[in-house]
Design an enzyme around this catalytic site. Structure first.
Site, PDB file in Angstrom:
ATOM      1  N   GLY A  36       6.243  25.076 -15.348  1.00  0.00           N
ATOM      2  CA  GLY A  36       6.898  23.790 -14.847  1.00  0.00           C
ATOM      3  C   GLY A  36       8.263  23.891 -14.914  1.00  0.00           C
ATOM      4  N   ILE A  38      10.819  22.807 -16.614  1.00  0.00           N
ATOM      5  CA  ILE A  38      11.365  23.283 -18.053  1.00  0.00           C
ATOM      6  C   ILE A  38      10.907  24.942 -18.458  1.00  0.00           C
ATOM      7  CG2 ILE A  38      11.568  23.021 -20.390  1.00  0.00           C
ATOM      8  CD1 ILE A  38      11.371  20.077 -19.674  1.00  0.00           C
ATOM      9  N   ASN A 119       0.917  11.769 -20.737  1.00  0.00           N
ATOM     10  CA  ASN A 119       1.509  12.733 -21.631  1.00  0.00           C
ATOM     11  C   ASN A 119       0.885  12.834 -23.032  1.00  0.00           C
ATOM     12  OD1 ASN A 119       2.957  13.734 -19.611  1.00  0.00           O
ATOM     13  ND2 ASN A 119       5.085  13.310 -20.318  1.00  0.00           N
ATOM     14  N   ASN A 144       7.516  14.096 -23.237  1.00  0.00           N
ATOM     15  CA  ASN A 144       8.078  12.942 -23.455  1.00  0.00           C
ATOM     16  C   ASN A 144       7.117  12.081 -23.507  1.00  0.00           C
ATOM     17  OD1 ASN A 144      10.986  12.537 -24.011  1.00  0.00           O
ATOM     18  ND2 ASN A 144      11.566  13.373 -21.926  1.00  0.00           N
ATOM     19  N   ASP A 175      20.181  16.306 -26.732  1.00  0.00           N
ATOM     20  CA  ASP A 175      21.129  15.414 -27.140  1.00  0.00           C
ATOM     21  C   ASP A 175      22.368  15.756 -27.752  1.00  0.00           C
ATOM     22  OD1 ASP A 175      19.377  13.391 -26.134  1.00  0.00           O
ATOM     23  OD2 ASP A 175      18.184  13.436 -28.011  1.00  0.00           O
ATOM     24  N   HIS A 202      14.616  10.111 -29.532  1.00  0.00           N
ATOM     25  CA  HIS A 202      15.126  10.835 -28.214  1.00  0.00           C
ATOM     26  C   HIS A 202      14.545   9.788 -27.108  1.00  0.00           C
ATOM     27  CE1 HIS A 202      15.889  13.684 -25.096  1.00  0.00           C
ATOM     28  NE2 HIS A 202      14.941  13.436 -24.407  1.00  0.00           N
TER      29      HIS A 202
HETATM   30  N1  LIG Z   1      12.757  16.666 -25.156  1.00  0.00           N
HETATM   31  C1  LIG Z   1      13.357  16.718 -24.161  1.00  0.00           C
HETATM   32  O1  LIG Z   1      14.972  16.665 -24.228  1.00  0.00           O
HETATM   33  C2  LIG Z   1      13.130  16.531 -22.851  1.00  0.00           C
HETATM   34  C3  LIG Z   1      11.794  16.590 -22.408  1.00  0.00           C
HETATM   35  N2  LIG Z   1      11.445  16.271 -20.972  1.00  0.00           N
HETATM   36  C4  LIG Z   1      10.193  16.316 -20.936  1.00  0.00           C
HETATM   37  O2  LIG Z   1       9.351  17.647 -20.575  1.00  0.00           O
HETATM   38  C5  LIG Z   1       8.267  17.315 -19.829  1.00  0.00           C
HETATM   39  C6  LIG Z   1       8.113  18.360 -18.852  1.00  0.00           C
HETATM   40  O3  LIG Z   1       9.056  18.144 -17.822  1.00  0.00           O
HETATM   41  P1  LIG Z   1       9.148  19.132 -16.712  1.00  0.00           P
HETATM   42  O4  LIG Z   1       8.945  20.727 -16.886  1.00  0.00           O
HETATM   43  O5  LIG Z   1      10.420  18.874 -15.810  1.00  0.00           O
HETATM   44  O6  LIG Z   1       7.898  18.869 -15.610  1.00  0.00           O
HETATM   45  P2  LIG Z   1       7.149  19.655 -14.738  1.00  0.00           P
HETATM   46  O7  LIG Z   1       6.160  18.523 -13.993  1.00  0.00           O
HETATM   47  O8  LIG Z   1       7.921  20.340 -13.888  1.00  0.00           O
HETATM   48  O9  LIG Z   1       6.233  20.728 -15.597  1.00  0.00           O
HETATM   49  C7  LIG Z   1       5.163  20.273 -16.508  1.00  0.00           C
HETATM   50  C8  LIG Z   1       4.392  21.300 -16.554  1.00  0.00           C
HETATM   51  O10 LIG Z   1       3.250  20.908 -17.273  1.00  0.00           O
HETATM   52  C9  LIG Z   1       2.077  21.605 -16.814  1.00  0.00           C
HETATM   53  N3  LIG Z   1       0.886  20.738 -17.506  1.00  0.00           N
HETATM   54  C10 LIG Z   1       0.329  19.658 -16.960  1.00  0.00           C
HETATM   55  N4  LIG Z   1      -0.664  19.301 -17.992  1.00  0.00           N
HETATM   56  C11 LIG Z   1      -0.901  20.428 -18.909  1.00  0.00           C
HETATM   57  C12 LIG Z   1      -1.640  20.837 -19.642  1.00  0.00           C
HETATM   58  N5  LIG Z   1      -2.810  19.992 -20.062  1.00  0.00           N
HETATM   59  N6  LIG Z   1      -1.664  22.023 -20.384  1.00  0.00           N
HETATM   60  C13 LIG Z   1      -0.718  22.784 -19.981  1.00  0.00           C
HETATM   61  N7  LIG Z   1       0.214  22.496 -19.187  1.00  0.00           N
HETATM   62  C14 LIG Z   1       0.362  21.393 -18.330  1.00  0.00           C
HETATM   63  C15 LIG Z   1       2.144  21.180 -15.364  1.00  0.00           C
HETATM   64  O11 LIG Z   1       1.426  21.981 -14.575  1.00  0.00           O
HETATM   65  C16 LIG Z   1       3.501  21.693 -15.270  1.00  0.00           C
HETATM   66  O12 LIG Z   1       3.685  22.848 -14.839  1.00  0.00           O
HETATM   67  C17 LIG Z   1       8.283  15.983 -19.173  1.00  0.00           C
HETATM   68  O13 LIG Z   1       7.528  15.087 -20.221  1.00  0.00           O
HETATM   69  C18 LIG Z   1       9.816  15.621 -19.380  1.00  0.00           C
HETATM   70  O14 LIG Z   1      10.119  14.322 -19.524  1.00  0.00           O
HETATM   71  C19 LIG Z   1      12.313  16.726 -20.100  1.00  0.00           C
HETATM   72  C20 LIG Z   1      13.575  16.915 -20.279  1.00  0.00           C
HETATM   73  C21 LIG Z   1      14.175  16.754 -21.621  1.00  0.00           C
HETATM   74  O1  LIG Z   2      15.647  11.667 -19.566  1.00  0.00           O
HETATM   75  C1  LIG Z   2      14.274  12.331 -19.165  1.00  0.00           C
HETATM   76  O2  LIG Z   2      13.348  11.888 -18.625  1.00  0.00           O
HETATM   77  C2  LIG Z   2      14.405  13.622 -19.799  1.00  0.00           C
HETATM   78  C3  LIG Z   2      14.899  13.816 -21.096  1.00  0.00           C
HETATM   79  O3  LIG Z   2      14.173  13.466 -22.152  1.00  0.00           O
HETATM   80  C4  LIG Z   2      16.320  14.056 -21.407  1.00  0.00           C
HETATM   81  O4  LIG Z   2      16.780  14.529 -20.014  1.00  0.00           O
HETATM   82  O5  LIG Z   2      16.893  13.675 -22.241  1.00  0.00           O
END
Ligand SMILES: NC(=O)C1=CN([C@@H]2O[C@H](COP(=O)(O)OP(=O)(O)OC[C@H]3O[C@@H](n4cnc5c(N)ncnc54)[C@H](O)[C@@H]3O)[C@@H](O)[C@H]2O)C=CC1
Ligand SMILES: O=C([O-])CC(=O)C(=O)O
Length: 396
Positions: A36, A38, A119, A144, A175, A202
């Protein structure tokens, strides 16, 4: 599955800033959701980390290409790609640290809690596999809404009998990364001289940096700037790599490793709370006290805590709810819950919409157990009990 051939590091000094010691023990790191937005840059950064000897990249699709690509980079970690549930066990086997960015990101107009339904299911199944295949690994939750996915992970591990509060972390590092960048930008200080603890959770007001609104809204800023193409990926990959590096250093016995992260905690009334945590050979060594807070910070803490309480309620409801959203009404958080039909029979006066909160906002919703001896109101008796929620007072 695709395996790469590791080669001796030809890139002296490549991202050595993540390193603690070149004589470190062998460590396996698994990334779930590695293909994905990230997962890919995070895979790159973990490949650069000299504390990593094996890097396992898992996703439901697309990991072969990512693994092949990342494996060509010179640092010596062995890279392997795993695709689909059949290969999840192998991906996780012997992992010391599992990082989970699997799941959907939000789009403009959504809150992180809007991601809960999808999620929660993903995190549930991945954590079930972790409990089975690497029950002693440190688990770094990025998906998230982190405030709720960490609780779900704890619940899954407890059910499997593998829960160790010292080993489960909600990654709130972004953060801190944001708080440092914004503060340094405003003051002109070098970012390396800035240290801003960020506590709470968060999401929105549950993020409590000690100085700036902008950190709370940082995620939304990126979501809007990306205009429907996802949320932060590169900055969280960096933050996730920084936090995983701290975990590896702690596991390897480096002294004084302190990071803010969301862990089980008794420093507030909430079961999970992000604060400064000392990391060691077994994960959490000590959850550090908040220290003195200004009046503003105390207020922020209170409001954030209230919203966070709701996230905890949400995790209790997981399994019986069909959808959940949070709204802020006069600055007070309110939870809107639609129960799954099979959660129990209930008569709803507003279609399938049920509105309640654990506190006193709606003290007089109908319940019906006084006369009918069974639930008839919007909050079904059985569903409430299944969710571990207090029953609301009878209709008057
Ligand atoms: N904690 C934090 O600070 C942050 C958290 N996030 C969260 O991280 C998550 C991922 O974001 P992105 O990478 O941008 O999304 P994305 O959609 O680009 O990638 C997510 C990946 O997860 C995979 N996936 C889906 N179901 C799965 C499963 N059962 N097993 C394994 N892989 C699976 C998908 O195939 C995809 O490759 C989101 O929930 C987002 O809100 C994003 C930014 C900051
Ligand atoms: O805002 C979002 O959806 C992703 C996230 O958690 C962040 O960027 O802190």
């Amino acid at each position: 599955m695709l395996r790469s051939v590791g080669s001796p590091s030809a890139v002296a000094g490549a991202s050595r800033s993540f390193a603690f010691s070149s004589a470190a023990p062998e460590r396996k790191v698994a990334i779930l959701g590695a293909a994905g937005g990230i997962g890919q840059p995070l895979a790159l950064l973990m490949k650069l980390n000299p504390l990593v000897s094996r890097l396992s990249l898992y996703d439901i699709a697309g990991t072969s290409g990512v693994a092949a690509d990342v494996s060509h980079i010179n640092p010596p970690a062995q890279v392997a790609g795993f695709v689909g549930e059949d290969q999840l066990g192998e991906a996780l086997k012997d992992a010391d640290v599992v990082i989970i960015p699997a799941g959907v990101p939000r789009k403009p107009g959504m809150t992180r809690d809007d991601l809960f339904n999808i999620n929660a299911g993903i995190v549930n199944s991945l954590c079930t596999a972790i409990a089975k295949h690497c029950p002693h690994a440190l688990v770094n939750m990025i998906s998230n809404p982190v405030n709720s996915t960490v609780s779900i992970a704890a619940k899954v591990f407890k059910k499997a009998g593998t829960y160790d509060e010292k080993k489960l972390f909600g990654v709130t590092t972004l953060d801190l990364v944001r708080a440092k960048t914004f503060y340094a930008g405003k003051t002109g200080l070098p970012v390396s001289d800035v240290n801003v603890p960020v506590v709470g959770g968060h999401a929105g007001i549950t993020i409590l940096p000690l100085f700036s609104q902008r950190t709370q809204d940082g995620g939304t800023e990126v979501v809007e700037a990306k205009a429907g193409k996802g949320s932060a990926t590169l900055s969280i990959a960096y933050a996730g790599a920084v936090f995983a590096d701290a975990c590896l250093k702690g596991l390897n016995g480096a002294p004084d490793i302190v990071e803010c992260t969301l862990v089980q905690s008794s420093i507030t009334e909430l079961p999970f709370f992000a604060s400064k945590v000392k990391l060691g050979r077994n994960g959490v060594e000590e959850v550090l006290e908040l220290g003195s807070l200004s009046e503003y910070e105390k207020q922020g803490n209170l409001r954030g805590s209230m919203q966070f309480c709701i996230c905890v309620q949400i995790h209790r409801l997981y399994g019986v709810c069909q959808s959940i959203s949070l709204v802020l009404d006069n600055s007070l958080p309110m939870m809107i819950v639609v129960l799954k039909p099979e959660a129990g029979c209930y008569i709803s006066r507003t279609g399938d919409l049920m509105i309640f909160i654990s506190s006193h906002h709606f003290p007089h919703l109908p319940r019906g157990d006084t006369y009918l001896h069974r639930a008839t109101g919007p909050l079904d008796h059985n569903a409430a009990q299944a969710a571990g929620l207090p029953l609301l007072p009878p209709y008057e």
